[in-house]
Design a protein around this motif. Sequence first.
Motif, short mmCIF file in Angstrom:
data_model
loop_
_atom_site.label_atom_id
_atom_site.label_comp_id
_atom_site.label_asym_id
_atom_site.label_seq_id
_atom_site.Cartn_x
_atom_site.Cartn_y
_atom_site.Cartn_z
N LEU A 67 -5.00 -9.80 -4.09
CA LEU A 67 -5.31 -9.27 -5.42
C LEU A 67 -5.61 -10.44 -6.34
O LEU A 67 -4.83 -11.41 -6.39
CB LEU A 67 -4.13 -8.48 -5.99
CG LEU A 67 -3.72 -7.18 -5.28
CD1 LEU A 67 -2.45 -6.64 -5.90
CD2 LEU A 67 -4.84 -6.16 -5.36
N ASP A 90 -4.57 -8.05 2.41
CA ASP A 90 -5.64 -8.61 1.59
C ASP A 90 -5.02 -9.23 0.35
O ASP A 90 -3.80 -9.35 0.26
CB ASP A 90 -6.73 -7.57 1.26
CG ASP A 90 -6.23 -6.42 0.41
OD1 ASP A 90 -5.09 -6.49 -0.12
OD2 ASP A 90 -6.98 -5.42 0.26
N HIS A 99 -0.77 -6.21 -0.33
CA HIS A 99 -1.67 -6.93 -1.23
C HIS A 99 -0.94 -8.17 -1.74
O HIS A 99 0.06 -8.08 -2.45
CB HIS A 99 -2.06 -6.05 -2.43
CG HIS A 99 -2.65 -4.73 -2.05
ND1 HIS A 99 -3.67 -4.62 -1.14
CD2 HIS A 99 -2.36 -3.45 -2.46
CE1 HIS A 99 -4.00 -3.33 -1.02
NE2 HIS A 99 -3.21 -2.62 -1.80
N ARG A 111 0.84 -1.19 0.00
CA ARG A 111 0.00 0.00 0.00
C ARG A 111 0.88 1.25 0.00
O ARG A 111 2.00 1.23 0.54
CB ARG A 111 -0.90 0.02 1.24
CG ARG A 111 -1.97 -1.05 1.27
CD ARG A 111 -3.06 -0.77 0.26
NE ARG A 111 -3.85 0.41 0.59
CZ ARG A 111 -4.59 1.07 -0.28
NH1 ARG A 111 -4.63 0.70 -1.55
NH2 ARG A 111 -5.29 2.12 0.11
N ARG A 119 -9.01 -6.15 -5.34
CA ARG A 119 -8.75 -6.52 -3.95
C ARG A 119 -9.90 -7.34 -3.38
O ARG A 119 -11.08 -7.07 -3.66
CB ARG A 119 -8.54 -5.26 -3.11
CG ARG A 119 -7.34 -4.44 -3.50
CD ARG A 119 -7.30 -3.12 -2.75
NE ARG A 119 -7.26 -3.33 -1.30
CZ ARG A 119 -7.32 -2.34 -0.41
NH1 ARG A 119 -7.45 -1.09 -0.82
NH2 ARG A 119 -7.27 -2.62 0.88
#
Length: 550
Positions: free
Chosen positions: A127, A125, A204, A100, A133
């Motif tokens: 991808l 999280d 991600h 991020r 996401r």
Amino acid sequence: EYAPLISVVLPVHETPEHLLRAAFDSVVAQAYENWELCVADDASTAPHVTRTLDEYAARDTRIKLVRLSEGGGTSVASNAALELATGDFVALLDHDDELRPNALFMVVWALNRDPDTVFLYSDEDKLDERGRRYDPYFKPDWNPALVLAQNYPCHLSAFRRDRALEVGGFRPEFDGSQDWDLILRLTHGIDPARIVHIPHILYHWRAIATSTARAGTVKPHTVAAGTRAVTDHLKAAGVDADVSVVGNAFQRVRYTLPDPAPPVEVIIPTAFSHEHVESCLRGLLDLTSYPNVHVTLVVNEGATKTPAKATLMEKIAEDRRVDVLTYPDRPFNYSWTNNMAIGKTAAEIICLLNDDVLVINRDWLDGMVGHVLQEGVGAVGALLYYPNDTVQHGGVILGGGGVADHFHRNLPRGEPGYFARAWLDQDLSCVTAGCMVLRREAFTDAGGFDETLAIAFNDVDFCIRLRQQGWRIVWTAAAELYHQESISLGRHDSPERADEFEREARALLDRWGKTLVSDPHYNPNLSLNHLNKLAFPPRQPYPWRLTDDE
């Protein structure tokens, strides 16, 4: 005030160009600018890898590059990248994942709040292949039992570079779970206060067809490497245990009991008011493999006045493994009853058990005692099911439903729950006393049960005080039992007990209000009204939205 250089370690091998560029761009775009990107190419042969690496290295002097002449695997490449690092702290990035934009800023913000930090990790999280996401994992704070079952801290993780060098960096023999192995060694022997969880998504994880982000079993060697890593960690710590795979992707530790096994005193308050009492005792005495069990039935004298109950009690007392402890007729007070009974027994290991609990697996008590004998563990809870094979108790989340609620309540038996936590042993802030194994020393330290809490939340109050004394509380999914829940006296919140229930709920809120909304083993991005669902509005603000007094 403290603005350290952060070295982002990135091993590369035959990465698709668009994913490699996305990884690099996510570092270049960081809001915090005092970073260096340390890249080791593990002998990639694809021309686009060489071209892309050269392009980014030429564009930004903060990007360092080393090329390996022979492929050595992830650990060898990661160590080569680590050798390029000069920062105080190192952050890990996989070659097809993304940070991020605020990731490194949040790391440094956390370091300014806790300057002695050795290891940090964040939420994450995934991808999908189209860059969308999904599947956010909002994690607990540092959880010593869970980290032996699941590599939950992995993304994003950052740590002191000197600590990584001290423990020897990455080990190639654990490739597939090399980061888990490193995390276990980084954190071994470290004060938990120096391990910081940042409850924000900073990473991600790319879920492509061959990625473990899809499922751990996509790469079976990662699961086997995880077993080896946990086994090696326990061996290095001098802990005798077996490690096995759970759910095809996770680990379960089974601690070896001493020989002979320590005596366990099982304390069961009962009014002989239902048919399950005999089944409870039969399961405990005849269907439990633990070799050194003694039972104390704690009985109100008023419950023995009928001939049938008196006869049943006499029959039960014929078993030399059972003592019947009676007390003068008085209104039932769970806290008083257990305090009194524990005070009249001598065993160092105590099991509190409701009289409506039925054994499922024979080795349930072996596993619970194995946990409670580990350093710092004061109490252990079990996985309890309703008779319809849904979860009644998977531990307790402070603040759930207003005061406290059972984790994974009503989850069908065998389902993994929130990121498999219904399958995995873990530290929790509270477990029910309906089936709790505890150390006498810990019980004494906590001051026993509060006798002003007669029917409800006495175990919650006890567990909070236990943790305040520095004891850990562990819940294990390996101990499975059925629980009829309050069949003897009725549910805590039944109409005939509503006033007392509400009074005790208010008392707990008055006493532990702030504690009840900040359970370290339940992420603040998740709802307290609907467990495991997203909180809305969010309960965890970003630092730039904090008020002065926060």
